[in-house]
Motif scaffolding. Sequence first.
Motif, PDB file in Angstrom:
ATOM      1  N   UNK A 136       0.823  -1.202   0.000  1.00 26.47           N
ATOM      2  CA  UNK A 136       0.000   0.000   0.000  1.00 26.47           C
ATOM      3  C   UNK A 136       0.852   1.244   0.000  1.00 26.47           C
ATOM      4  N   UNK A 137       0.455   2.244   0.748  1.00 27.26           N
ATOM      5  CA  UNK A 137       1.225   3.481   0.921  1.00 27.26           C
ATOM      6  C   UNK A 137       1.749   3.524   2.352  1.00 27.26           C
ATOM      7  N   UNK A 138       3.057   3.695   2.485  1.00 30.60           N
ATOM      8  CA  UNK A 138       3.673   3.609   3.812  1.00 30.60           C
ATOM      9  C   UNK A 138       5.025   4.303   3.787  1.00 30.60           C
ATOM     10  N   UNK A 139       5.536   4.605   4.977  1.00 30.39           N
ATOM     11  CA  UNK A 139       6.895   5.113   5.153  1.00 30.39           C
ATOM     12  C   UNK A 139       7.809   3.958   5.514  1.00 30.39           C
ATOM     13  N   UNK A 140       9.088   4.069   5.155  1.00 25.70           N
ATOM     14  CA  UNK A 140      10.057   3.024   5.464  1.00 25.70           C
ATOM     15  C   UNK A 140      11.311   3.690   6.012  1.00 25.70           C
ATOM     16  N   UNK A 141      11.350   3.847   7.335  1.00 27.31           N
ATOM     17  CA  UNK A 141      12.456   4.544   7.976  1.00 27.31           C
ATOM     18  C   UNK A 141      13.771   3.803   7.791  1.00 27.31           C
ATOM     19  N   UNK A 142      13.723   2.472   7.679  1.00 25.77           N
ATOM     20  CA  UNK A 142      14.946   1.683   7.538  1.00 25.77           C
ATOM     21  C   UNK A 142      15.753   2.073   6.300  1.00 25.77           C
ATOM     22  N   UNK A 143      15.088   2.625   5.274  1.00 30.55           N
ATOM     23  CA  UNK A 143      15.771   2.986   4.029  1.00 30.55           C
ATOM     24  C   UNK A 143      15.642   4.470   3.716  1.00 30.55           C
ATOM     25  N   UNK A 144      15.245   5.288   4.706  1.00 34.53           N
ATOM     26  CA  UNK A 144      15.103   6.737   4.529  1.00 34.53           C
ATOM     27  C   UNK A 144      14.070   7.064   3.453  1.00 34.53           C
ATOM     28  N   UNK A 145      12.960   6.325   3.453  1.00 33.89           N
ATOM     29  CA  UNK A 145      11.875   6.549   2.494  1.00 33.89           C
ATOM     30  C   UNK A 145      10.720   7.198   3.238  1.00 33.89           C
ATOM     31  N   UNK A 146      10.389   8.433   2.859  1.00 36.91           N
ATOM     32  CA  UNK A 146       9.316   9.152   3.525  1.00 36.91           C
ATOM     33  C   UNK A 146       7.952   8.560   3.201  1.00 36.91           C
ATOM     34  N   UNK A 147       7.736   8.188   1.941  1.00 32.39           N
ATOM     35  CA  UNK A 147       6.466   7.607   1.539  1.00 32.39           C
ATOM     36  C   UNK A 147       6.675   6.788   0.279  1.00 32.39           C
ATOM     37  N   UNK A 148       5.990   5.640   0.194  1.00 32.76           N
ATOM     38  CA  UNK A 148       6.150   4.741  -0.941  1.00 32.76           C
ATOM     39  C   UNK A 148       4.810   4.114  -1.290  1.00 32.76           C
ATOM     40  N   UNK A 149       4.437   4.201  -2.552  1.00 33.64           N
ATOM     41  CA  UNK A 149       3.276   3.482  -3.070  1.00 33.64           C
ATOM     42  C   UNK A 149       3.788   2.193  -3.701  1.00 33.64           C
ATOM     43  N   UNK A 150       3.684   1.095  -2.962  1.00 31.94           N
ATOM     44  CA  UNK A 150       4.233  -0.148  -3.469  1.00 31.94           C
ATOM     45  C   UNK A 150       4.300  -1.200  -2.391  1.00 31.94           C
ATOM     46  N   UNK A 151       5.468  -1.842  -2.288  1.00 31.80           N
ATOM     47  CA  UNK A 151       5.591  -2.984  -1.388  1.00 31.80           C
ATOM     48  C   UNK A 151       6.954  -3.002  -0.716  1.00 31.80           C
ATOM     49  N   UNK A 152       6.973  -3.586   0.465  1.00 30.87           N
ATOM     50  CA  UNK A 152       8.199  -3.868   1.217  1.00 30.87           C
ATOM     51  C   UNK A 152       8.083  -5.296   1.706  1.00 30.87           C
ATOM     52  N   UNK A 153       9.127  -6.092   1.498  1.00 29.09           N
ATOM     53  CA  UNK A 153       9.110  -7.491   1.937  1.00 29.09           C
ATOM     54  C   UNK A 153      10.472  -7.851   2.498  1.00 29.09           C
ATOM     55  N   UNK A 154      10.473  -8.696   3.548  1.00 30.83           N
ATOM     56  CA  UNK A 154      11.745  -9.043   4.149  1.00 30.83           C
ATOM     57  C   UNK A 154      11.684 -10.340   4.930  1.00 30.83           C
ATOM     58  N   UNK A 155      12.851 -10.736   5.418  1.00 27.42           N
ATOM     59  CA  UNK A 155      12.975 -11.977   6.181  1.00 27.42           C
ATOM     60  C   UNK A 155      13.799 -11.692   7.422  1.00 27.42           C
ATOM     61  N   UNK A 156      13.301 -12.119   8.577  1.00 22.56           N
ATOM     62  CA  UNK A 156      14.005 -11.938   9.842  1.00 22.56           C
ATOM     63  C   UNK A 156      14.981 -13.086  10.014  1.00 22.56           C
ATOM     64  N   UNK A 157      16.279 -12.754   9.864  1.00 24.58           N
ATOM     65  CA  UNK A 157      17.324 -13.779   9.910  1.00 24.58           C
ATOM     66  C   UNK A 157      17.515 -14.337  11.307  1.00 24.58           C
ATOM     67  N   UNK A 158      17.325 -13.507  12.307  1.00 32.20           N
ATOM     68  CA  UNK A 158      17.463 -13.927  13.703  1.00 32.20           C
ATOM     69  C   UNK A 158      16.616 -12.990  14.545  1.00 32.20           C
ATOM     70  N   UNK A 159      16.754 -13.081  15.854  1.00 26.81           N
ATOM     71  CA  UNK A 159      15.980 -12.211  16.719  1.00 26.81           C
ATOM     72  C   UNK A 159      16.351 -10.745  16.506  1.00 26.81           C
ATOM     73  N   UNK A 160      17.584 -10.475  16.048  1.00 29.23           N
ATOM     74  CA  UNK A 160      18.058  -9.096  15.935  1.00 29.23           C
ATOM     75  C   UNK A 160      18.230  -8.620  14.496  1.00 29.23           C
TER      76      UNK A 160
END
Length: 463
Positions: A136-160
């Motif tokens: 949808x539309x969202x901000x992504x602080x991890x990549x310095x993205x203020x707003x994005x119309x699209x998708x973010x997907x990831x995998x948690x490699x460990x607890x941290x």
Amino acid sequence: MKYYLRLHDVRRDAARIASFSLILLVLGLGSASPIDAATTRGQVRLGGYTRIVTFKDKLQGEENNDEAVLSGQFSLDALELNDSNDQVVLDFRDKWDSYGKLERQNLRLSSYNRIQMRTLAYRRPWETNRFYFTLGRFALAEANVLSNDGADAGYRLSRSFRLGVFGGQGPKDILMPLYVDPKEPAINNLQAGSYLTYENKGGVEDSSYLTQAVGQGPTYDITDKANHAYYFQQGMWTFTNAHRLATTALYDFKPTSVLRRASISHIFTSEKYRTHLYLQQTNTEDYFLKQTIEDTLKPSPVQTLGFELRQRLLQNLSFDYSLLFGKRTEDGLTQKELAFGILLPRLIFDASSLRTQFGVRNNFQSKDNFVRISYDYWARYIGLGLSHLIVKEDYESGLKNQRQISTIDSSFFLSEDLRGTLAYQIESDDKASAKALFVMIGYRFGEASVSPVRTKTPRFESM
């Protein structure tokens, strides 16, 4: 040259993102529980700001530079929609300015209105899932993205550790300054990249955060039409309860190789001392966006080195010392500042403090002397702040100016869910005078933690 926003275009764009996210919601929920069984939380905020500015001599043909802004915000989070703790998040805002603002980038006073769907997304949180995503539309602080119309997907490699990728478009109605029609500039607003994030919440004395990303996208408050390829890094580390280190960096590979922003700071706290040492790099874009009409210098990157020290001599007496040195890359002009302050906690009332500061400053084009005094009071249902600033400016051109700013601001707590702010400011110098009023009220609903109300003087305060 400024443009007013065509409302039907904004409503059309908002409808598109709303329809898109609704489809995502239906697809994502599947066999999930009904949304009315989810945990919900949200808030409503309404605010107004007015500022009456009168020029003693006409500026660009104008005798005044008045502002009148109304704004509203509605946000809603629906949490724990299914066994994966999926979420739907919404943040809707509207801002209307009936005057506009006279400034370097806005040479015509004209009204504007912008309706913004800041966030509307379906999210599977990384905190409780190995595989996570946002659509949808969202901000992504991890990549310095203020707003994005699209998708973010990831995998948690460990607890941290977690690794993610994102892609989409930067919505121009959010990235553009409010007074510019987002349909006007032809820019490349495609966004894509990847990030690696480390986060360890080990407690007050041992917590760390570090994110690194590579990507491409336009800039916020767009000052050029280029799509930037960049590296972004942000981190914070706590070592015991005495030391905290924070870093950030934003480096462009394209269209030119340049360090756009960077900073590193260290804070040390003990029973008698608190120190703050920092080094900061800003770029031409930052200078341009903050530049006032009175500043005739060409926008330039600025490097700043600063040091602040608070020394607590007695329980109710502390001294403040600060040093600052800045240098412009464009012409080598320097900025130097030396200041001394006194802090008197619990003056008159236990939940209050008085602060004063005296300083001298070489401010690129002028030599300044300034005095600041403020008094703060906190109680269960109201917080009150009074301050007065006097600045004497002596420019190299021979021009002299004296500026005074008086401010009263308050926060009021009608209940845990209903809070507000009221502020009034008077400013004057040899060129203009101004009066400003700000009011905001917010209502929180649903299940969410409540920010505590301050009722006593903090251990260490900031000027």
